[in-house]
Design a protein around this motif. Structure first.
Motif, PDB file in Angstrom:
ATOM      1  N   GLY A   1      47.867  42.469  54.037  1.00  0.00           N
ATOM      2  CA  GLY A   1      48.218  41.287  53.258  1.00  0.00           C
ATOM      3  C   GLY A   1      48.537  40.131  54.180  1.00  0.00           C
ATOM      4  O   GLY A   1      48.926  40.327  55.336  1.00  0.00           O
ATOM      5  N   VAL A   2      48.368  38.917  53.688  1.00  0.00           N
ATOM      6  CA  VAL A   2      48.607  37.704  54.471  1.00  0.00           C
ATOM      7  C   VAL A   2      49.681  36.887  53.771  1.00  0.00           C
ATOM      8  O   VAL A   2      49.600  36.648  52.568  1.00  0.00           O
ATOM      9  CB  VAL A   2      47.315  36.872  54.624  1.00  0.00           C
ATOM     10  N   THR A   3      50.673  36.425  54.522  1.00  0.00           N
ATOM     11  CA  THR A   3      51.812  35.765  53.893  1.00  0.00           C
ATOM     12  C   THR A   3      51.563  34.269  53.672  1.00  0.00           C
ATOM     13  O   THR A   3      52.160  33.410  54.323  1.00  0.00           O
ATOM     14  CB  THR A   3      53.103  35.978  54.697  1.00  0.00           C
ATOM     15  N   TYR A   4      50.689  33.987  52.721  1.00  0.00           N
ATOM     16  CA  TYR A   4      50.593  32.635  52.195  1.00  0.00           C
ATOM     17  C   TYR A   4      51.758  32.477  51.208  1.00  0.00           C
ATOM     18  O   TYR A   4      51.608  32.638  49.993  1.00  0.00           O
ATOM     19  CB  TYR A   4      49.243  32.417  51.516  1.00  0.00           C
ATOM     20  N   GLY A   5      52.925  32.167  51.770  1.00  0.00           N
ATOM     21  CA  GLY A   5      54.160  32.313  51.036  1.00  0.00           C
ATOM     22  C   GLY A   5      54.326  31.383  49.850  1.00  0.00           C
ATOM     23  O   GLY A   5      55.090  31.679  48.932  1.00  0.00           O
ATOM     24  N   PHE A   6      53.616  30.252  49.827  1.00  0.00           N
ATOM     25  CA  PHE A   6      53.722  29.330  48.702  1.00  0.00           C
ATOM     26  C   PHE A   6      52.932  29.806  47.487  1.00  0.00           C
ATOM     27  O   PHE A   6      53.122  29.299  46.393  1.00  0.00           O
ATOM     28  CB  PHE A   6      53.209  27.938  49.097  1.00  0.00           C
ATOM     29  N   SER A   7      52.032  30.760  47.693  1.00  0.00           N
ATOM     30  CA  SER A   7      51.075  31.114  46.638  1.00  0.00           C
ATOM     31  C   SER A   7      51.683  31.944  45.530  1.00  0.00           C
ATOM     32  O   SER A   7      51.003  32.225  44.541  1.00  0.00           O
ATOM     33  CB  SER A   7      49.872  31.845  47.248  1.00  0.00           C
ATOM     34  N   GLY A   8      52.945  32.352  45.659  1.00  0.00           N
ATOM     35  CA  GLY A   8      53.583  33.128  44.611  1.00  0.00           C
ATOM     36  C   GLY A   8      54.236  32.300  43.531  1.00  0.00           C
ATOM     37  O   GLY A   8      54.847  32.866  42.610  1.00  0.00           O
ATOM     38  N   HIS A   9      54.141  30.971  43.590  1.00  0.00           N
ATOM     39  CA  HIS A   9      54.709  30.143  42.528  1.00  0.00           C
ATOM     40  C   HIS A   9      53.949  30.409  41.224  1.00  0.00           C
ATOM     41  O   HIS A   9      52.717  30.274  41.169  1.00  0.00           O
ATOM     42  CB  HIS A   9      54.618  28.666  42.892  1.00  0.00           C
ATOM     43  N   PRO A  10      54.645  30.784  40.151  1.00  0.00           N
ATOM     44  CA  PRO A  10      53.955  31.192  38.915  1.00  0.00           C
ATOM     45  C   PRO A  10      53.012  30.147  38.330  1.00  0.00           C
ATOM     46  O   PRO A  10      51.966  30.498  37.773  1.00  0.00           O
ATOM     47  CB  PRO A  10      55.117  31.478  37.954  1.00  0.00           C
ATOM     48  N   LEU A  11      53.352  28.862  38.432  1.00  0.00           N
ATOM     49  CA  LEU A  11      52.524  27.847  37.785  1.00  0.00           C
ATOM     50  C   LEU A  11      51.139  27.728  38.416  1.00  0.00           C
ATOM     51  O   LEU A  11      50.225  27.173  37.795  1.00  0.00           O
ATOM     52  CB  LEU A  11      53.233  26.495  37.786  1.00  0.00           C
ATOM     53  N   LEU A  12      50.952  28.259  39.613  1.00  0.00           N
ATOM     54  CA  LEU A  12      49.600  28.296  40.172  1.00  0.00           C
ATOM     55  C   LEU A  12      48.714  29.230  39.348  1.00  0.00           C
ATOM     56  O   LEU A  12      47.514  28.976  39.180  1.00  0.00           O
ATOM     57  CB  LEU A  12      49.647  28.753  41.633  1.00  0.00           C
ATOM     58  N   LEU A  13      49.306  30.299  38.822  1.00  0.00           N
ATOM     59  CA  LEU A  13      48.542  31.205  37.958  1.00  0.00           C
ATOM     60  C   LEU A  13      48.269  30.552  36.601  1.00  0.00           C
ATOM     61  O   LEU A  13      47.256  30.849  35.957  1.00  0.00           O
ATOM     62  CB  LEU A  13      49.285  32.525  37.784  1.00  0.00           C
ATOM     63  N   GLN A  14      49.156  29.666  36.156  1.00  0.00           N
ATOM     64  CA  GLN A  14      48.875  28.888  34.946  1.00  0.00           C
ATOM     65  C   GLN A  14      47.669  27.977  35.182  1.00  0.00           C
ATOM     66  O   GLN A  14      46.783  27.863  34.316  1.00  0.00           O
ATOM     67  CB  GLN A  14      50.098  28.061  34.556  1.00  0.00           C
ATOM     68  N   MET A  15      47.621  27.342  36.340  1.00  0.00           N
ATOM     69  CA  MET A  15      46.481  26.498  36.665  1.00  0.00           C
ATOM     70  C   MET A  15      45.202  27.328  36.708  1.00  0.00           C
ATOM     71  O   MET A  15      44.155  26.910  36.185  1.00  0.00           O
ATOM     72  CB  MET A  15      46.711  25.805  38.010  1.00  0.00           C
ATOM     73  N   ARG A  16      45.271  28.496  37.302  1.00  0.00           N
ATOM     74  CA  ARG A  16      44.107  29.398  37.374  1.00  0.00           C
ATOM     75  C   ARG A  16      43.614  29.737  35.965  1.00  0.00           C
ATOM     76  O   ARG A  16      42.406  29.707  35.699  1.00  0.00           O
ATOM     77  CB  ARG A  16      44.511  30.656  38.143  1.00  0.00           C
ATOM     78  N   ALA A  17      44.554  30.074  35.063  1.00  0.00           N
ATOM     79  CA  ALA A  17      44.182  30.447  33.704  1.00  0.00           C
ATOM     80  C   ALA A  17      43.550  29.276  32.963  1.00  0.00           C
ATOM     81  O   ALA A  17      42.575  29.448  32.212  1.00  0.00           O
ATOM     82  CB  ALA A  17      45.410  30.959  32.954  1.00  0.00           C
ATOM     83  N   MET A  18      44.077  28.076  33.164  1.00  0.00           N
ATOM     84  CA  MET A  18      43.551  26.911  32.459  1.00  0.00           C
ATOM     85  C   MET A  18      42.180  26.510  32.984  1.00  0.00           C
ATOM     86  O   MET A  18      41.305  26.098  32.208  1.00  0.00           O
ATOM     87  CB  MET A  18      44.538  25.749  32.568  1.00  0.00           C
ATOM     88  N   VAL A  19      41.963  26.628  34.277  1.00  0.00           N
ATOM     89  CA  VAL A  19      40.635  26.367  34.833  1.00  0.00           C
ATOM     90  C   VAL A  19      39.641  27.385  34.289  1.00  0.00           C
ATOM     91  O   VAL A  19      38.529  27.043  33.854  1.00  0.00           O
ATOM     92  CB  VAL A  19      40.673  26.403  36.372  1.00  0.00           C
TER      93      VAL A  19
END
Length: 392
Positions: free
Chosen positions: A140-158
């Protein structure tokens, strides 16, 4: 919603390599891994290049003195002799050491969680990916900012087409903490970041932009870059050939265009990362300065602000929610989310649960490979005189 209950049968026996008293990121790793107290137990470490300082630091963290090792080699060798030896290691050392430590850990049968950028070259990543697959291990790679939940909201909306066809991607990760060269001379953590032998072929492209590039791929997994143009600068001359500022123009395979600005000399800037995704119907805007809010701008309608933790959000977003609406969330929760997913991936790999692995969204070794490819292509374009190059 996450509430700290265990997601795997028992905590993983975990060790850190690096991340000691003088490091900048070690505490973020520990906050993420130990947030729930059900996924990891810190039982060993080679925390510091100075063995005595590393041992003192480890003991102060609650690690047995006998399991605070002088080197990563000693840690791997001694832990392999124990029935209760470590199962996963986090690598929080300078970039130039990642490759050799990751290979050593994988060859010893240990799962790996590694800082970014993963390695210096994509060939090294492909080699290690093959080794991890052969051993049946997770990287695993620690892209530590990527765990913010609203990024998954953006993914779902796209994904659901709420933005229409994506036309423009506007990315930024900037700060001003290296606007002068004082840190280059005084801070050990900064010195190696501007040394090509240790940092690799880039400074801010690797240190900053790989975070935001991965987040854009997380949001838009089916959009691939066709070609890019990178123009990079060393405003502090002593940092050359490494850049402290870079502009990247992108053309995507679907016809969309994008730009990314990465800089550590944006004097006075404190808002760090901003992401704007523009479609034919609407746009989304998110910033880690206000990680609990997502702006949804539909053409011809009033601007909407979506708030973290609300029931109207996508289930994939709220599955990573920890504190609930109105309660402030920060970077530690983001790190905790990705560390929990690392643990779930490791557990699934051990059980042969391919269904879980195929549906789990986290920064894996393929994300690490894409990050290294990103750096390589940016450097290739910039060194050729800021020209368009195919994204290979």
């Amino acid at each position: 919603m996450l509430n700290g209950e265990k997601k795997i049968a028992r905590p993983l026996r975990w060790a850190m390599i690096g991340g000691g008293r003088l490091g900048q990121v070690g505490y973020k790793h520990r906050c993420g891994a130990l947030r729930d107290n059900t996924a990891y137990q810190l039982v060993a470490g080679a925390f510091d290049i100075d063995p005595a300082r590393g041992r003192d630091f480890g003991v102060n963290l609650g690690v047995e003195a006998s399991r605070c090792y002088a080197s990563y080699q000693q840690l791997i060798e001694q832990e392999a002799l124990r029935d209760d030896g470590v199962e996963v290691v986090s690598i929080a050392t300078p970039n130039g050491t990642h490759y050799e430590i990751t290979k050593a850990a994988l060859n010893a049968g240990l799962h790996v969680i590694c800082e970014k950028p993963l390695f210096f070259t994509s060939d090294e990543v492909r080699e290690v990916k093959a080794l991890a697959e052969q051993k049946g291990l997770i990287v695993g790679v620690t892209y530590g900012f990527s765990g913010h939940p609203l990024l998954l909201q953006m993914r779902a909306m796209v994904s659901s087409g709420e933005l229409g066809e994506i036309r423009i991607v506007d990315l930024q990760y900037t700060h001003g903490f290296n606007a002068n060269d004082q840190g280059d001379k005084a801070s050990d953590a900064q010195k190696w970041r501007v040394d090509p032998k240790v940092a690799g072929p880039s400074f801010v492209l690797g240190d900053l932009s790989t975070h935001t590039y991965y987040m854009s791929q997380l949001i838009m997994p089916h959009m691939q870059i066709k070609e890019l143009l990178c123009d990079r600068q060393s405003f502090i001359p002593s940092r050359a050939p490494l850049e402290d500022n870079a502009f990247v123009m992108m053309r995507y395979e679907n016809g969309a265009v994008g730009r990314l600005w990465a800089s550590s000399v944006n004097a006075g800037c404190m808002d760090s990362q901003r992401i704007r995704i523009v479609g034919t119907k609407a746009s989304l805007v998110w910033s880690d300065a206000n990680p609990s809010e997502l702006r949804y701008e539909v053409q011809g309608q009033p601007i909407q602000t979506m708030h973290r933790g609300m029931s109207y959000l996508d289930d994939t977003c709220n599955a990573d929610e920890r504190l609930g609406a109105l309660h402030t969330e920060g970077l530690t929760e983001s790190w905790a989310n990705i560390y929990l997913k690392f643990a779930i991936a490791i557990d699934a790999r051990r059980r042969g649960d391919e269904q879980t692995l195929n549906h789990l969204v986290y920064p894996d070794i393929d994300a690490g490979l894409d990050g290294v490819r990103w750096i390589e292509n940016c450097v290739r374009s910039a060194d050729a005189g800021a020209v368009w190059v195919p994204f290979v």
